[in-house]
Design an enzyme around this catalytic site. Structure first.
Site, PDB file in Angstrom:
ATOM      1  N   GLU A   1       0.797  -1.238   0.000  1.00 36.74           N
ATOM      2  CA  GLU A   1       0.000   0.000   0.000  1.00 36.74           C
ATOM      3  C   GLU A   1       0.827   1.284   0.000  1.00 36.74           C
ATOM      4  OE1 GLU A   1      -2.862  -0.269   3.202  1.00 36.74           O
ATOM      5  OE2 GLU A   1      -3.855  -1.987   2.291  1.00 36.74           O
TER       6      GLU A   1
ATOM      7  N   HIS B   1     -10.493  -5.997  -2.498  1.00 34.73           N
ATOM      8  CA  HIS B   1     -11.582  -5.800  -1.539  1.00 34.73           C
ATOM      9  C   HIS B   1     -12.710  -5.117  -2.307  1.00 34.73           C
ATOM     10  CE1 HIS B   1      -9.099  -7.066   1.780  1.00 34.73           C
ATOM     11  NE2 HIS B   1      -8.175  -6.172   1.466  1.00 34.73           N
TER      12      HIS B   1
HETATM   13  C1  XIL Z   1      -6.454  -6.185   8.266  1.00 35.57           C
HETATM   14  C2  XIL Z   1      -6.799  -7.362   9.172  1.00 35.57           C
HETATM   15  O1  XIL Z   1      -7.730  -8.189   8.493  1.00 35.57           O
HETATM   16  C3  XIL Z   1      -7.366  -6.872  10.464  1.00 35.57           C
HETATM   17  O2  XIL Z   1      -7.507  -7.958  11.389  1.00 35.57           O
HETATM   18  C4  XIL Z   1      -6.453  -5.808  11.084  1.00 35.57           C
HETATM   19  O3  XIL Z   1      -7.079  -5.275  12.246  1.00 35.57           O
HETATM   20  C5  XIL Z   1      -6.174  -4.706  10.101  1.00 35.57           C
HETATM   21  O4  XIL Z   1      -5.626  -5.254   8.924  1.00 35.57           O
HETATM   22  N1  XIL Z   1      -5.085  -4.494   3.659  1.00 35.57           N
HETATM   23  C6  XIL Z   1      -4.098  -5.347   4.106  1.00 35.57           C
HETATM   24  C7  XIL Z   1      -4.363  -6.237   5.263  1.00 35.57           C
HETATM   25  O5  XIL Z   1      -3.046  -5.437   3.464  1.00 35.57           O
HETATM   26  O6  XIL Z   1      -3.214  -6.449   6.040  1.00 35.57           O
HETATM   27  C8  XIL Z   1      -5.470  -5.690   6.130  1.00 35.57           C
HETATM   28  O7  XIL Z   1      -5.762  -6.672   7.136  1.00 35.57           O
HETATM   29  C9  XIL Z   1      -6.682  -5.368   5.305  1.00 35.57           C
HETATM   30  C10 XIL Z   1      -6.374  -4.310   4.283  1.00 35.57           C
END
Ligand code: XIL
Length: 297
Positions: free
Chosen positions: A127, A205
């Site tokens: 990211e 997502h």
């Molecule tokens: C999320 C987890 O699912 C949660 O449990 C945590 O509190 C926050 O992170 N992008 C990513 C992941 O790369 O690491 C994230 O995971 C979701 C968004």
């Protein structure tokens, strides 16, 4: 086929899930994991705050639980994530400049060396690009150490674990847009200058739809000479089952798409609370989205 991982394997792909170490004592959860998936990602256990809670003191207990479960079952492991602006330990959050750069390099070296030879693909950098129309980098303490921080991270990871595929991973990059094009330009630049990069992760997502140019976007990255992976798939909304099958078919249509990871097993495991974006309901039953995904494989 009768299971996601086995069916994906017949197509030369993996089908994985993000899992949490503390759920490995839940027999329903582990039953689905072992039956359906042939790859895992640690949902939180390999992040910087989890693995280096105080500077240069490393903590691998929970990550090791996931790694040993995967290894004993012959599952691949996606390492997630060596460096990211989020979920940094408190000591790193307020660091800057050359001290932060050195801490980053040490972190990557230590963690990638610890798991050397056992990781299929590492999300080396997560990211790092900004949302919106600019196509540029996200501001962060890491970015403020200098624009070359990403290539330094990749070179450091390559030295520590030469056989892992090294990925750049991000979200809102699912179609051809300014953000994905910024990343595309970085990958093209890395390839032209010999900076080691092997794959790009598309978190995916999604909310009820997928961009019409999703497959074309995966393919343009593959054409640069990197693998592509769907790394954190979850899909909310009434069109969920259709969108899952569309994403699955897109991966299969791109020969360099190595596999798909869903970001959790049951709806109750999802970070998207109340959105029910996964393939199994909260009791562990297969949903329509499961069937459409399996049928697409
Ligand atoms: C999320 C987890 O699912 C949660 O449990 C945590 O509190 C926050 O992170 N992008 C990513 C992941 O790369 O690491 C994230 O995971 C979701 C968004």
């Amino acid at each position: 086929g009768t299971a996601l991982g086995a069916s994906a394997a017949e197509r030369g792909r993996y089908f994985g899930a993000a899992i949490a170490a503390y759920k490995l004592s839940d027999s329903t959860y582990v039953g689905i994991l072992n039956r359906e998936f042939n790859s895992v990602t640690a949902e939180n256990e390999m992040k910087w705050d989890a693995t280096e809670p105080s500077q240069n003191n490393f903590s691998y207990t929970n990550a090791d639980r996931i790694v040993s479960h995967a290894q004993s079952r012959g599952m691949a492991i996606r390492g997630h994530a060596l460096v990211w602006h989020s979920q940094q330990p408190g000591w790193a959050q307020n660091m800057s400049g050359s001290a932060l750069r050195s801490a980053m390099v040490n972190h990557i070296t230590q963690v990638a060396t610890k798991y050397r030879g056992r990781i299929h693909s590492w999300d080396v950098v997560n990211e790092a690009f900004a949302d919106g129309s600019g196509g540029g980098r996200r501001d962060s303490n890491l970015q403020r150490t200098g624009n070359d921080w990403i290539e330094v991270a990749f070179r450091t990871a390559r030295s520590a674990d030469p056989n892992a595929k090294l990925c750049y991973n991000d979200y809102n990059t699912d179609g051809i847009n300014a953000k994905s094009t910024g990343i595309y330009n970085m990958v093209q630049d890395f390839k032209s200058r010999g900076v080691p990069i092997d794959c790009v992760g598309f978190q995916s997502h999604l909310t009820n739809s997928v961009p019409s140019d999703y497959q074309a976007n995966l393919q343009r990255f593959a054409n640069l000479g990197v693998d592509v992976q769907i790394t954190e798939l979850d899909i909310s909304g009434s069109n969920q089952a259709n969108v899952y099958s569309t994403v699955t078919r897109a991966c299969l249509a791109v020969s360099r798409c190595n596999g798909i990871t869903v970001w959790g097993i049951r709806d109750s495991d999802s970070w998207r609370t109340g959105q029910n974006p996964l393939l199994f309901d909260s009791s562990g039953n297969k949903k329509a989205a499961y069937t459409s995904t399996l049928n697409a494989l």
